[in-house]
Design a protein around this motif. Structure first.
Motif, PDB file in Angstrom:
ATOM      1  N   HIS A 339      32.365 -25.609 -55.292  1.00  0.00           N
ATOM      2  CA  HIS A 339      32.867 -26.969 -55.041  1.00  0.00           C
ATOM      3  C   HIS A 339      31.755 -27.841 -54.491  1.00  0.00           C
ATOM      4  O   HIS A 339      30.852 -27.391 -53.796  1.00  0.00           O
ATOM      5  CB  HIS A 339      34.127 -26.972 -54.179  1.00  0.00           C
ATOM      6  CG  HIS A 339      33.952 -26.642 -52.732  1.00  0.00           C
ATOM      7  ND1 HIS A 339      33.605 -27.568 -51.793  1.00  0.00           N
ATOM      8  CD2 HIS A 339      34.105 -25.479 -52.054  1.00  0.00           C
ATOM      9  CE1 HIS A 339      33.562 -27.007 -50.601  1.00  0.00           C
ATOM     10  NE2 HIS A 339      33.846 -25.725 -50.729  1.00  0.00           N
ATOM     11  N   ASP A 351      29.007 -25.376 -46.586  1.00  0.00           N
ATOM     12  CA  ASP A 351      30.332 -25.485 -47.218  1.00  0.00           C
ATOM     13  C   ASP A 351      30.435 -26.819 -47.908  1.00  0.00           C
ATOM     14  O   ASP A 351      30.871 -27.790 -47.314  1.00  0.00           O
ATOM     15  CB  ASP A 351      31.445 -25.311 -46.183  1.00  0.00           C
ATOM     16  CG  ASP A 351      32.815 -25.285 -46.834  1.00  0.00           C
ATOM     17  OD1 ASP A 351      32.879 -25.092 -48.055  1.00  0.00           O
ATOM     18  OD2 ASP A 351      33.814 -25.460 -46.122  1.00  0.00           O
ATOM     19  N   ASN A 352      30.032 -26.938 -49.136  1.00  0.00           N
ATOM     20  CA  ASN A 352      29.496 -25.828 -49.891  1.00  0.00           C
ATOM     21  C   ASN A 352      28.163 -26.224 -50.511  1.00  0.00           C
ATOM     22  O   ASN A 352      27.927 -26.011 -51.707  1.00  0.00           O
ATOM     23  CB  ASN A 352      30.516 -25.387 -50.939  1.00  0.00           C
ATOM     24  CG  ASN A 352      30.144 -24.090 -51.607  1.00  0.00           C
ATOM     25  OD1 ASN A 352      29.290 -23.360 -51.138  1.00  0.00           O
ATOM     26  ND2 ASN A 352      30.736 -23.828 -52.749  1.00  0.00           N
ATOM     27  N   GLU A 385      37.935 -29.704 -53.391  1.00  0.00           N
ATOM     28  CA  GLU A 385      38.371 -28.329 -53.123  1.00  0.00           C
ATOM     29  C   GLU A 385      39.049 -28.268 -51.772  1.00  0.00           C
ATOM     30  O   GLU A 385      40.043 -27.567 -51.578  1.00  0.00           O
ATOM     31  CB  GLU A 385      37.155 -27.386 -53.149  1.00  0.00           C
ATOM     32  CG  GLU A 385      37.508 -25.901 -53.012  1.00  0.00           C
ATOM     33  CD  GLU A 385      37.517 -25.390 -51.567  1.00  0.00           C
ATOM     34  OE1 GLU A 385      37.869 -24.217 -51.372  1.00  0.00           O
ATOM     35  OE2 GLU A 385      37.182 -26.149 -50.636  1.00  0.00           O
ATOM     36  N   GLU A 386      38.511 -29.036 -50.831  1.00  0.00           N
ATOM     37  CA  GLU A 386      38.972 -28.954 -49.437  1.00  0.00           C
ATOM     38  C   GLU A 386      40.421 -29.380 -49.254  1.00  0.00           C
ATOM     39  O   GLU A 386      41.057 -29.009 -48.283  1.00  0.00           O
ATOM     40  CB  GLU A 386      38.063 -29.785 -48.521  1.00  0.00           C
ATOM     41  CG  GLU A 386      36.604 -29.331 -48.487  1.00  0.00           C
ATOM     42  CD  GLU A 386      36.406 -27.958 -47.847  1.00  0.00           C
ATOM     43  OE1 GLU A 386      37.409 -27.337 -47.454  1.00  0.00           O
ATOM     44  OE2 GLU A 386      35.244 -27.522 -47.754  1.00  0.00           O
ATOM     45  N   ASP A 413      31.245 -19.616 -52.358  1.00  0.00           N
ATOM     46  CA  ASP A 413      31.747 -20.606 -51.408  1.00  0.00           C
ATOM     47  C   ASP A 413      32.071 -19.992 -50.054  1.00  0.00           C
ATOM     48  O   ASP A 413      33.145 -20.206 -49.520  1.00  0.00           O
ATOM     49  CB  ASP A 413      33.003 -21.276 -52.000  1.00  0.00           C
ATOM     50  CG  ASP A 413      33.622 -22.283 -51.041  1.00  0.00           C
ATOM     51  OD1 ASP A 413      32.902 -22.791 -50.172  1.00  0.00           O
ATOM     52  OD2 ASP A 413      34.834 -22.540 -51.171  1.00  0.00           O
ATOM     53  N   TYR A 484      29.472 -18.025 -39.996  1.00  0.00           N
ATOM     54  CA  TYR A 484      30.047 -19.121 -40.795  1.00  0.00           C
ATOM     55  C   TYR A 484      31.284 -19.731 -40.145  1.00  0.00           C
ATOM     56  O   TYR A 484      31.366 -20.938 -39.958  1.00  0.00           O
ATOM     57  CB  TYR A 484      30.370 -18.555 -42.177  1.00  0.00           C
ATOM     58  CG  TYR A 484      30.954 -19.506 -43.181  1.00  0.00           C
ATOM     59  CD1 TYR A 484      30.232 -20.610 -43.636  1.00  0.00           C
ATOM     60  CD2 TYR A 484      32.224 -19.288 -43.728  1.00  0.00           C
ATOM     61  CE1 TYR A 484      30.755 -21.458 -44.593  1.00  0.00           C
ATOM     62  CE2 TYR A 484      32.750 -20.134 -44.688  1.00  0.00           C
ATOM     63  CZ  TYR A 484      32.015 -21.215 -45.116  1.00  0.00           C
ATOM     64  OH  TYR A 484      32.536 -22.049 -46.068  1.00  0.00           O
TER      65      TYR A 484
END
Ligand SMILES: [Zn+2]
Length: 555
Positions: A339, A351-352, A385-386, A413, A484
């Motif tokens: 994404h 991200d990302n 995507e989020e 991702d 992360y």
């Protein structure tokens, strides 16, 4: 040159070199050897070694696949990752859906692909509320002056070019929603703190390293009790964390002040605002705690806030798709996937950004090392995507012909780390082709990768799921953590400096080789699904996750 020709050269050249060295040994090694003398053993060894070195140097003996070698060479000696990262993350910045920066990123990707001679297009799939982030200036002005670390949330209203100064207070511990309604008028003209004041800004790993067993336990017990009490406090207002800001706004509050700590040193998660007219800002744990303690001790702290932001109406949203056309089977597809959008507290570096860089760099390398693929190679840089995998879900809906003839898709991702996990996503025979493709990956990159077959089909989490739910063989290249979840995922610290370029380089090599192997494979991949285990919650046989619809109009 292809593999059989190389093998033939090895077979022919190696004895020739040895023969040549044997006859010229006097001249080469400057050692007087009488004709007919047996060659001394050390001499034999050095000659054989010399022959071996020469043939290896010619790239013969250890070149099982020239395309793989060319991929590794291009990725290592001519990496563009740093240049791309700088342009995308420093130059353009975060890529929240509906922002001008998201559009700039799509246009930049087109221009970049075109510069590499790769055909690319922006495919419109929907529209979203257009918004542009401006400055966030937040200062404490009473009882003393201090600039505070904080920023407005995504889609927060601005302060209309003005600086607003007001007292900051916390929501009260009302006995019930009726009591809270009675209190509500006192929110008028004030900034309202809606988050719990964290008892410690030290992450747990730091406590566990230095604290005594007793003090760690004490802290955790106190924090759990405090968290439960705060959840209860919100509940008693009669609102949820999503509806409370609206109620405060209606009551005339000057703004919402919150702190969404991400459980690491100095790091907060930055999501969207739920206010329509007044600003919502997130303040660092340290500064939020300061204000909270001052308010509690009766010091009546005041802050001034200026936030600028622009509403831009509904704007079109896109996926960027680039393509290297297949020569033998142009209607079959191998896809790279990541994404393109991000949250906007940082610059979406891991991200990302890193998934994006991996796929762009892999495409660039493939165009150089493997310009005439058997199957068509496509990359999808997805929008939104989020907010629910919207770009990739829309692509799956809009391109049934691609989904139906998808040989494989590789999505990345979950941060900057080197890939260490690949699962079969529930496809029964994935082990057969994935293992075969992986066998061509250099050992140092392949060895740390754990595979799990057949695995469980992903219903969400990232864009591969949009394809898996449609029954197409799509896989997640899953990365090593690199902190992360606490430090970069959706945080204000997701920035360029967190990228581990060596790991991203590994991932670009891995992706390019997997794509090359999938494209060359004489066999079309099997989509047969495995029988899923019984669902432990329902006791019923497991079912394949359902394909979900894209949200085409959002914000
Ligand atoms: Zn992501």
């Amino acid at each position: 040159m292809n593999l059989p020709v190389y093998t033939l050269l090895v077979v022919l050249l190696q004895p020739l070199i040895i023969f040549f060295l044997f006859h010229c040994r006097k001249k080469i090694f400057f050692v007087p050897i009488e004709e007919g003398d047996p060659i001394p053993d050390p001499m034999k060894k050095s000659m054989l070694f010399f022959a071996f070195v020469i043939s290896s140097f010619l790239g013969i003996a250890q070149t099982p696949d020239p395309v793989v070698d060319a991929i590794v060479k291009e990725a290592t000696e001519n990496s563009q990752l740093e240049t791309l990262a700088h342009a995308l993350l420093d130059g353009i910045g975060p890529r929240l859906v509906g922002t001008p920066q998201m559009q700039q990123a799509h246009d930049w990707a087109l221009a970049t692909y075109s510069g590499w001679g790769i055909a690319a297009r922006n495919e419109k799939w929907g529209e979203w509320r257009g918004w542009e982030r401006g400055i966030s200036h937040i200062d404490m002005v009473r009882p003393r002056t201090k600039s505070l670390e904080g920023m407005q949330l995504a889609w927060s209203p601005g302060t209309g070019g003005k600086t607003i100064t007001a007292e900051v207070i916390a929501i009260p511990d009302a006995t019930d929603s009726i009591a809270f309604q009675k209190w509500l008028p006192s929110a008028k003209g004030k900034f309202i703190m809606t988050s719990m004041n964290q008892p410690t800004g030290r992450p747990d790993y730091n406590w566990e390293e230095f604290g005594t067993k007793e003090s760690v336990e004490k802290m955790k017990t106190a924090r759990t009790a405090q968290t439960e009490a705060w959840t209860d406090r919100i509940k008693k207002t009669g609102y949820t964390i999503k509806t409370l800001p609206g109620a405060l706004e209606k009551a005339g509050a000057a703004g919402i002040v919150m702190s969404n700590w991400s459980k690491g040193f100095g790091v907060n998660k930055i999501f969207e605002a739920f206010t329509k007219k007044i600003p919502t800002v997130d303040i660092s744990l340290e500064d939020y705690g300061l204000l909270y303690r001052l308010a509690e001790s009766g010091s009546k702290p005041a802050i001034s806030i200026r936030t600028d932001s622009k509403e831009m109406g509904m704007v079109p949203t896109f996926n960027t798709v680039a393509e290297i056309k297949g020569t033998e089977k142009p209607d079959e597809y191998v896809m790279l996937s990541a994404h393109f959008d991000s949250w906007d507290g940082g610059t979406g570096a891991t991200d990302n950004g890193t998934g994006t860089l991996t796929m762009m760099e892999a495409m660039r390398i493939l165009k150089k090392a493997y310009p005439h693929p058997k199957r068509t190679i496509l990359v999808g840089h997805w929008g939104s995507e989020e907010q629910g995998l919207n770009g990739s879900r829309a692509f799956v809906e809009d391109h049934p012909e691609i989904v139906q003839h998808l040989q494989a898709l590789f999505n990345q991702d979950n941060g900057t780390g080197r890939v260490i996990n690949i699962t079969g996503q529930g496809f029964l025979y994935a082990y057969e082709y994935i293992d075969r493709w992986l066998s061509k990956v250099p050992e140092a990159i392949r060895k740390p990768i754990e595979t799990k077959f057949p695995g469980t089909p992903g219903g969400g989490g990232s864009d591969f799921a949009s394809f898996v739910t449609a029954g197409a063989p799509a896989f997640s290249l899953s990365s090593l953590n690199w902190s992360y979840f606490n430090y970069t995922w959706h945080t204000n610290r997701d920035t360029y400096d967190k990228i581990v370029f060596d790991d991203v380089r590994n991932n670009a090599i891995l992706t390019a080789i997997l794509v090359y192997m999938a494209s060359e494979d004489p066999v079309t991949t099997s989509r047969e699904k495995s029988v899923l285990p019984i669902n432990s919650k329902t006791g019923l046989p497991g079912t394949w996750p359902e394909q979900k619809k894209a949200t085409r109009k959002g914000g």
